[in-house]
Design a protein around this motif. Structure first.
Motif, short mmCIF file in Angstrom:
data_model
loop_
_atom_site.label_atom_id
_atom_site.label_comp_id
_atom_site.label_asym_id
_atom_site.label_seq_id
_atom_site.Cartn_x
_atom_site.Cartn_y
_atom_site.Cartn_z
N UNK A 268 -13.22 -12.88 27.61
CA UNK A 268 -11.92 -12.28 27.34
C UNK A 268 -12.10 -10.94 26.66
N UNK A 269 -11.18 -10.01 26.93
CA UNK A 269 -11.17 -8.68 26.34
C UNK A 269 -9.87 -8.52 25.55
N UNK A 270 -9.98 -8.26 24.25
CA UNK A 270 -8.80 -8.10 23.41
C UNK A 270 -8.84 -6.75 22.72
N UNK A 271 -7.66 -6.14 22.58
CA UNK A 271 -7.50 -4.86 21.88
C UNK A 271 -6.70 -5.09 20.61
N UNK A 272 -7.01 -4.33 19.56
CA UNK A 272 -6.41 -4.65 18.26
C UNK A 272 -6.01 -3.40 17.49
N UNK B 12 -8.44 -3.15 29.57
CA UNK B 12 -8.50 -3.85 30.86
C UNK B 12 -9.89 -3.69 31.46
N UNK B 13 -10.26 -4.63 32.35
CA UNK B 13 -11.54 -4.60 33.05
C UNK B 13 -11.41 -3.78 34.32
N UNK B 14 -12.40 -2.94 34.60
CA UNK B 14 -12.47 -2.29 35.91
C UNK B 14 -12.98 -3.29 36.94
N UNK B 15 -12.72 -3.00 38.20
CA UNK B 15 -13.13 -3.90 39.28
C UNK B 15 -14.64 -4.13 39.19
N UNK B 16 -15.04 -5.40 39.27
CA UNK B 16 -16.43 -5.76 39.12
C UNK B 16 -16.77 -6.27 37.74
N UNK B 17 -16.00 -5.87 36.72
CA UNK B 17 -16.18 -6.39 35.37
C UNK B 17 -17.34 -5.80 34.60
N UNK B 18 -17.95 -4.69 35.06
CA UNK B 18 -19.07 -4.09 34.35
C UNK B 18 -18.63 -2.98 33.40
N UNK B 19 -17.39 -2.54 33.54
CA UNK B 19 -16.84 -1.52 32.65
C UNK B 19 -15.44 -1.92 32.22
N UNK C 72 -15.88 2.28 28.78
CA UNK C 72 -17.10 1.76 28.17
C UNK C 72 -17.93 1.00 29.20
N UNK C 73 -19.24 0.99 28.96
CA UNK C 73 -20.14 0.11 29.70
C UNK C 73 -20.24 -1.20 28.93
N UNK C 74 -20.02 -2.32 29.60
CA UNK C 74 -19.96 -3.61 28.93
C UNK C 74 -21.33 -4.02 28.42
N UNK C 75 -22.35 -3.82 29.19
CA UNK C 75 -23.69 -4.31 28.83
C UNK C 75 -24.26 -3.56 27.63
N UNK C 76 -24.06 -2.26 27.57
CA UNK C 76 -24.63 -1.44 26.49
C UNK C 76 -23.65 -1.12 25.37
N UNK C 77 -22.36 -1.35 25.60
CA UNK C 77 -21.28 -1.03 24.65
C UNK C 77 -21.15 0.47 24.43
#
Length: 508
Positions: free
Chosen positions: A226-230, A302-309, A322-327
């Motif tokens: 899950x991705x949450x913004x705060x 929100x997630x970009x298509x593919x879920x890597x960004x 953002x890049x999900x793997x490297x933050x």
């Protein structure tokens, strides 16, 4: 040539006045006779109509409650049109009497063109006033009946199924997982996000890693993340594992609690103390990944298509990629003049749309790695609260200017449809299969429209069901047989609705 004396002329005018007055009286009597005859005919025909209606009811396959409701509505329509017809006759009589009186007064101004023009203007003004009165009466009477009929139809097509209660403050956003098991997620101003069983309404998991209001929640397209913004100026990515409880029989709330639309809910009906959250709900307090770089509240992600960004939108007037793997921060999308309110990604392409308080929304194109183009759209006059993609080539934007606009990605110079409402529009959603737009409003209403701007239904709201405060967000889940539409609001609850989409489209 003989000259008429003054006394003879006065006698002739008095005779003409008496003659016109007697004609006016005869018209009035004739109209009264017509009115009494009309009432007598209507009363005589009422019994035969009721008998025929009763015979038709015996052969009808509709449920008894629906048949009786329809008969009651049609009888109301008949009575309203009867009253309108009678009032129309009376207004016509008044118009004729007024014209006769003005014509009689006009004879004293022989040879005076100006006086005749003034009288003609006066008569025309009076006639237009009576005509406007008739139109207003007709519109008010028929709109009341039509509204009650639409409300009854909406209750039959749109039913409240489940309420998800447990947050201690308003719920800003909600979403449904895209992987199994399918659960509902909510983001609240009480600094927490919750996962719920759609069928039972039970809280399955509580995320408590944020230090501020949780403003949005989105789920990974293929994994249990899950991705949450705060409001704490960060976005968190966290993993979850839930086990669904045994489904319970769904109670038909609409049958247990007969409702009447537009019954206001007093704030005193809500307890002053904070609602107690679920005590047996497991919780997560540490995020898998924390995304930092914003200088203000992160209002959406929100997630970009593919879920890597992922993309985030903030009150610092920027959206970050953002890049999900490297933050790591990949791109900072700047250009808006005021705070951002929402961001959304295309389901199949690397496209992002951001909304802002500067009355615009921007389309960012990341399909070509070497070129990051942006288009600015100025179709609203107030804050753009959300703009979302459809599966096809459309963008739908909602605004505080009380409008929703549908745009074509191939030609976005002007909207292809505009929906005008009576209240500010918050975070909208569009169904994947039928492209039905769900509009949550500040005035506690939720309305459904098609892509051409035709209103389909309004979700029931009364003192027993529906939202009691501002509705913040809507989300579709057409694959779920129990609830295919969810809404949340500042009354601290989320609601699951069952929308009979085939029946809804058939009524259009």
């Amino acid at each position: 040539m003989p000259v008429e004396s003054g006394s003879s002329a006065a006698a002739r005018q008095a005779k003409q006045k008496r003659k016109s007055h007697s004609l006016s009286i005869r018209r009035t009597n004739s109209t009264e006779q017509d009115r009494s005859g009309l009432q007598r005919d209507l009363l005589e025909g009422q019994s035969s109509d009721n008998l025929e209606s009763f015979m038709r009811m015996e052969d009808s396959k509709l449920p008894l409650s629906l048949r009786s409701n329809l008969l009651d509505l049609f009888s109301q329509i008949e009575r309203e049109f009867e009253n309108l017809y009678i009032e129309n006759l009376e207004l016509r009589r008044e118009i004729e009497t007024l014209n006769d009186r003005l014509a009689a007064e006009g004879q004293t101004f022989e040879g005076a063109d100006l006086a005749k023009g003034a009288l003609k203007t006066k008569a025309s003004h009076s006639t237009s006033q009576l005509s406007q009165k008739l139109k207003t009466t007709y519109k008010a009477s028929t709109s009341k009946i039509v509204s009650s009929f639409k409300a009854t139809t909406s209750r039959a097509v749109c039913q409240l199924v489940r309420e998800y209660v447990g947050h201690r403050d308003g719920i800003w956003d909600l979403g449904v997982t895209r992987t199994q098991p399918v659960v509902l997620g909510t983001a609240s101003a009480d600094h927490s996000a919750m996962l719920w069983s759609i069928e039972t309404g039970k809280c399955l998991l509580k995320y408590m890693g944020h230090q501020g209001s949780v403003n949005s929640i989105k789920f990974h397209p293929t994994e249990q993340m899950a991705l949450t913004a705060s409001g704490d100026q960060t976005a968190h990515i966290w993993r979850y594992m839930v086990q669904l409880p045994t489904p319970q029989p769904v109670a038909d709330i609409s049958q247990q609690m007969p409702c009447e639309d537009d019954v206001d809910f007093s704030d005193k009906d809500e307890a002053d103390g904070e609602a107690e959250g679920p005590n047996d709900c497991p919780s997560i307090r540490v995020a898998t990944t924390t995304l930092r770089s914003h200088q203000g509240v992160v209002i959406a992600a929100d997630w970009l298509v593919g879920g890597k960004q992922v993309v985030t939108a903030s009150w610092d007037r920027a959206a970050n990629l953002y890049d999900v793997e490297t933050s790591e921060l990949v791109h900072s999308l700047t250009g808006h003049d005021q705070e951002l309110t929402h961001c959304c990604t295309h389901p199949t392409q690397r496209l992002v749309v951001t909304s802002s308080r500067d009355t615009t929304f921007r389309l960012w194109d990341f399909r070509d790695p070497s070129i990051h183009s942006v288009n600015v759209f100025q179709g609203h006059t107030d804050t753009v609260t959300s703009a979302v993609f459809t599966v096809g080539d459309n963008v739908v934007s909602g605004s505080d200017d009380r409008t929703v606009k549908v745009w074509d990605l191939k030609n976005m110079r002007s909207p292809i449809a505009t929906i005008r409402t009576d209240s500010a529009v918050n975070r909208i959603s569009v169904s994947v299969n039928q492209k039905i737009i769900a509009l949550p409003h500040d005035n506690r209403q939720v309305r459904l429209f098609d892509m051409s701007g035709v209103r389909l239904a309004r979700l029931p709201r009364s003192n027993r069901q529906g939202h009691r405060r501002m509705v913040c967000c809507s989300a579709w889940c057409e694959d779920n047989t129990t609830c295919n539409l969810f809404t949340c609001g500042f009354d601290r609850q989320a609601i699951g609705w069952n929308i009979n989409i085939p029946a809804l489209l058939q009524e259009k």
